[in-house]
Design a protein around this motif. Structure first.
Motif, PDB file in Angstrom:
ATOM      1  N   MET A  82       0.829  -1.181   0.000  1.00  0.00           N
ATOM      2  CA  MET A  82       0.000   0.000   0.000  1.00  0.00           C
ATOM      3  C   MET A  82       0.881   1.254   0.000  1.00  0.00           C
ATOM      4  O   MET A  82       0.564   2.215  -0.688  1.00  0.00           O
ATOM      5  CB  MET A  82      -0.927  -0.024   1.212  1.00  0.00           C
ATOM      6  CG  MET A  82      -1.882   1.145   1.274  1.00  0.00           C
ATOM      7  SD  MET A  82      -3.024   1.362  -0.084  1.00  0.00           S
ATOM      8  CE  MET A  82      -4.217   0.119   0.220  1.00  0.00           C
ATOM      9  N   ALA A  83       1.981   1.234   0.761  1.00  0.00           N
ATOM     10  CA  ALA A  83       2.855   2.409   0.820  1.00  0.00           C
ATOM     11  C   ALA A  83       3.425   2.727  -0.565  1.00  0.00           C
ATOM     12  O   ALA A  83       3.452   3.886  -0.978  1.00  0.00           O
ATOM     13  CB  ALA A  83       3.973   2.181   1.829  1.00  0.00           C
ATOM     14  N   LYS A  84       3.858   1.689  -1.288  1.00  0.00           N
ATOM     15  CA  LYS A  84       4.384   1.907  -2.632  1.00  0.00           C
ATOM     16  C   LYS A  84       3.313   2.520  -3.534  1.00  0.00           C
ATOM     17  O   LYS A  84       3.600   3.400  -4.335  1.00  0.00           O
ATOM     18  CB  LYS A  84       4.882   0.586  -3.218  1.00  0.00           C
ATOM     19  CG  LYS A  84       5.454   0.728  -4.594  1.00  0.00           C
ATOM     20  CD  LYS A  84       5.892  -0.613  -5.147  1.00  0.00           C
ATOM     21  CE  LYS A  84       6.299  -0.481  -6.595  1.00  0.00           C
ATOM     22  NZ  LYS A  84       6.580  -1.783  -7.195  1.00  0.00           N
ATOM     23  N   TRP A  85       2.079   2.081  -3.389  1.00  0.00           N
ATOM     24  CA  TRP A  85       0.965   2.608  -4.172  1.00  0.00           C
ATOM     25  C   TRP A  85       0.845   4.113  -3.966  1.00  0.00           C
ATOM     26  O   TRP A  85       0.671   4.874  -4.917  1.00  0.00           O
ATOM     27  CB  TRP A  85      -0.322   1.884  -3.775  1.00  0.00           C
ATOM     28  CG  TRP A  85      -1.516   2.219  -4.590  1.00  0.00           C
ATOM     29  CD1 TRP A  85      -1.907   1.621  -5.756  1.00  0.00           C
ATOM     30  CD2 TRP A  85      -2.500   3.228  -4.315  1.00  0.00           C
ATOM     31  NE1 TRP A  85      -3.069   2.192  -6.212  1.00  0.00           N
ATOM     32  CE2 TRP A  85      -3.464   3.187  -5.345  1.00  0.00           C
ATOM     33  CE3 TRP A  85      -2.666   4.157  -3.288  1.00  0.00           C
ATOM     34  CZ2 TRP A  85      -4.560   4.032  -5.377  1.00  0.00           C
ATOM     35  CZ3 TRP A  85      -3.760   5.002  -3.328  1.00  0.00           C
ATOM     36  CH2 TRP A  85      -4.693   4.935  -4.367  1.00  0.00           C
ATOM     37  N   PHE A  86       0.950   4.560  -2.705  1.00  0.00           N
ATOM     38  CA  PHE A  86       0.879   5.990  -2.411  1.00  0.00           C
ATOM     39  C   PHE A  86       2.041   6.743  -3.054  1.00  0.00           C
ATOM     40  O   PHE A  86       1.864   7.811  -3.635  1.00  0.00           O
ATOM     41  CB  PHE A  86       0.887   6.244  -0.901  1.00  0.00           C
ATOM     42  CG  PHE A  86      -0.409   5.956  -0.225  1.00  0.00           C
ATOM     43  CD1 PHE A  86      -1.554   6.669  -0.516  1.00  0.00           C
ATOM     44  CD2 PHE A  86      -0.493   4.951   0.728  1.00  0.00           C
ATOM     45  CE1 PHE A  86      -2.760   6.399   0.108  1.00  0.00           C
ATOM     46  CE2 PHE A  86      -1.697   4.672   1.360  1.00  0.00           C
ATOM     47  CZ  PHE A  86      -2.822   5.396   1.053  1.00  0.00           C
ATOM     48  N   VAL A  87       3.243   6.196  -2.936  1.00  0.00           N
ATOM     49  CA  VAL A  87       4.437   6.870  -3.459  1.00  0.00           C
ATOM     50  C   VAL A  87       4.380   6.984  -4.980  1.00  0.00           C
ATOM     51  O   VAL A  87       4.665   8.045  -5.537  1.00  0.00           O
ATOM     52  CB  VAL A  87       5.714   6.132  -2.998  1.00  0.00           C
ATOM     53  CG1 VAL A  87       6.946   6.656  -3.705  1.00  0.00           C
ATOM     54  CG2 VAL A  87       5.879   6.265  -1.488  1.00  0.00           C
ATOM     55  N   VAL A  88       4.002   5.920  -5.645  1.00  0.00           N
ATOM     56  CA  VAL A  88       3.905   5.951  -7.101  1.00  0.00           C
ATOM     57  C   VAL A  88       2.902   7.007  -7.558  1.00  0.00           C
ATOM     58  O   VAL A  88       3.041   7.596  -8.626  1.00  0.00           O
ATOM     59  CB  VAL A  88       3.533   4.548  -7.644  1.00  0.00           C
ATOM     60  CG1 VAL A  88       3.155   4.584  -9.110  1.00  0.00           C
ATOM     61  CG2 VAL A  88       4.685   3.586  -7.407  1.00  0.00           C
ATOM     62  N   ARG A  89       1.928   7.287  -6.729  1.00  0.00           N
ATOM     63  CA  ARG A  89       0.911   8.281  -7.060  1.00  0.00           C
ATOM     64  C   ARG A  89       1.208   9.665  -6.497  1.00  0.00           C
ATOM     65  O   ARG A  89       0.353  10.523  -6.470  1.00  0.00           O
ATOM     66  CB  ARG A  89      -0.454   7.782  -6.603  1.00  0.00           C
ATOM     67  CG  ARG A  89      -0.978   6.707  -7.539  1.00  0.00           C
ATOM     68  CD  ARG A  89      -1.977   5.788  -6.926  1.00  0.00           C
ATOM     69  NE  ARG A  89      -2.412   4.781  -7.880  1.00  0.00           N
ATOM     70  CZ  ARG A  89      -1.709   3.701  -8.208  1.00  0.00           C
ATOM     71  NH1 ARG A  89      -0.532   3.484  -7.652  1.00  0.00           N
ATOM     72  NH2 ARG A  89      -2.165   2.823  -9.087  1.00  0.00           N
ATOM     73  N   GLY A  90       2.438   9.882  -6.017  1.00  0.00           N
ATOM     74  CA  GLY A  90       2.864  11.224  -5.657  1.00  0.00           C
ATOM     75  C   GLY A  90       3.046  11.543  -4.197  1.00  0.00           C
ATOM     76  O   GLY A  90       3.414  12.666  -3.863  1.00  0.00           O
ATOM     77  N   ALA A  91       2.814  10.592  -3.297  1.00  0.00           N
ATOM     78  CA  ALA A  91       3.030  10.873  -1.867  1.00  0.00           C
ATOM     79  C   ALA A  91       4.509  11.177  -1.628  1.00  0.00           C
ATOM     80  O   ALA A  91       5.380  10.498  -2.167  1.00  0.00           O
ATOM     81  CB  ALA A  91       2.595   9.690  -1.012  1.00  0.00           C
ATOM     82  N   LYS A  92       4.778  12.202  -0.850  1.00  0.00           N
ATOM     83  CA  LYS A  92       6.157  12.618  -0.605  1.00  0.00           C
ATOM     84  C   LYS A  92       6.640  12.325   0.806  1.00  0.00           C
ATOM     85  O   LYS A  92       7.839  12.242   1.043  1.00  0.00           O
ATOM     86  CB  LYS A  92       6.317  14.117  -0.883  1.00  0.00           C
ATOM     87  CG  LYS A  92       6.100  14.473  -2.333  1.00  0.00           C
ATOM     88  CD  LYS A  92       7.139  13.796  -3.207  1.00  0.00           C
ATOM     89  CE  LYS A  92       6.911  14.119  -4.671  1.00  0.00           C
ATOM     90  NZ  LYS A  92       7.670  13.224  -5.535  1.00  0.00           N
ATOM     91  N   ASN A  93       5.751  12.211   1.754  1.00  0.00           N
ATOM     92  CA  ASN A  93       6.132  11.950   3.144  1.00  0.00           C
ATOM     93  C   ASN A  93       5.287  10.812   3.695  1.00  0.00           C
ATOM     94  O   ASN A  93       4.061  10.905   3.718  1.00  0.00           O
ATOM     95  CB  ASN A  93       5.922  13.194   4.013  1.00  0.00           C
ATOM     96  CG  ASN A  93       6.784  14.345   3.577  1.00  0.00           C
ATOM     97  OD1 ASN A  93       7.996  14.225   3.497  1.00  0.00           O
ATOM     98  ND2 ASN A  93       6.164  15.461   3.269  1.00  0.00           N
TER      99      ASN A  93
END
Length: 83
Positions: free
Chosen positions: A1-12
């Motif tokens: 799930m964390a990778k999903w957020f990062v791939v979609r632009g999460a920075k922190n």
């Protein structure tokens, strides 16, 4: 799930675990997310503890406004796939 957020632009991201990072696989996943430009903090805490939960929120506020909290912990002995 964390990778999903990062791939979609999460920075922190703050990831929590009672045991912290324990395996090379976990370390590689964190490095991969950091290569995408995310700042990943692993907080070793037990959110059932009020003091640990307060510590976690303080860590999060140091990164900036909190946009979301996701509790994804779970233990499953059996996996059932229905198609």
């Amino acid at each position: 799930m964390a990778k999903w957020f990062v791939v979609r632009g999460a920075k922190n991201l703050i990831l929590t675990s009672r045991s912290g990072v324990r395996t090379g696989y976990q370390k590689r996943k964190i490095l991969h997310m950091e290569r995408f430009g995310a700042q990943v903090v692993v907080s070793k805490c037990d959110i059932k503890s009020q003091s640990d939960a307060e510590k976690l929120l303080a860590e999060a506020s140091n990164l900036g406004p909190v946009s979301g909290i996701y509790h994804l912990a779970g233990v499953s002995e059996y996996l059932l796939f229905i198609f």
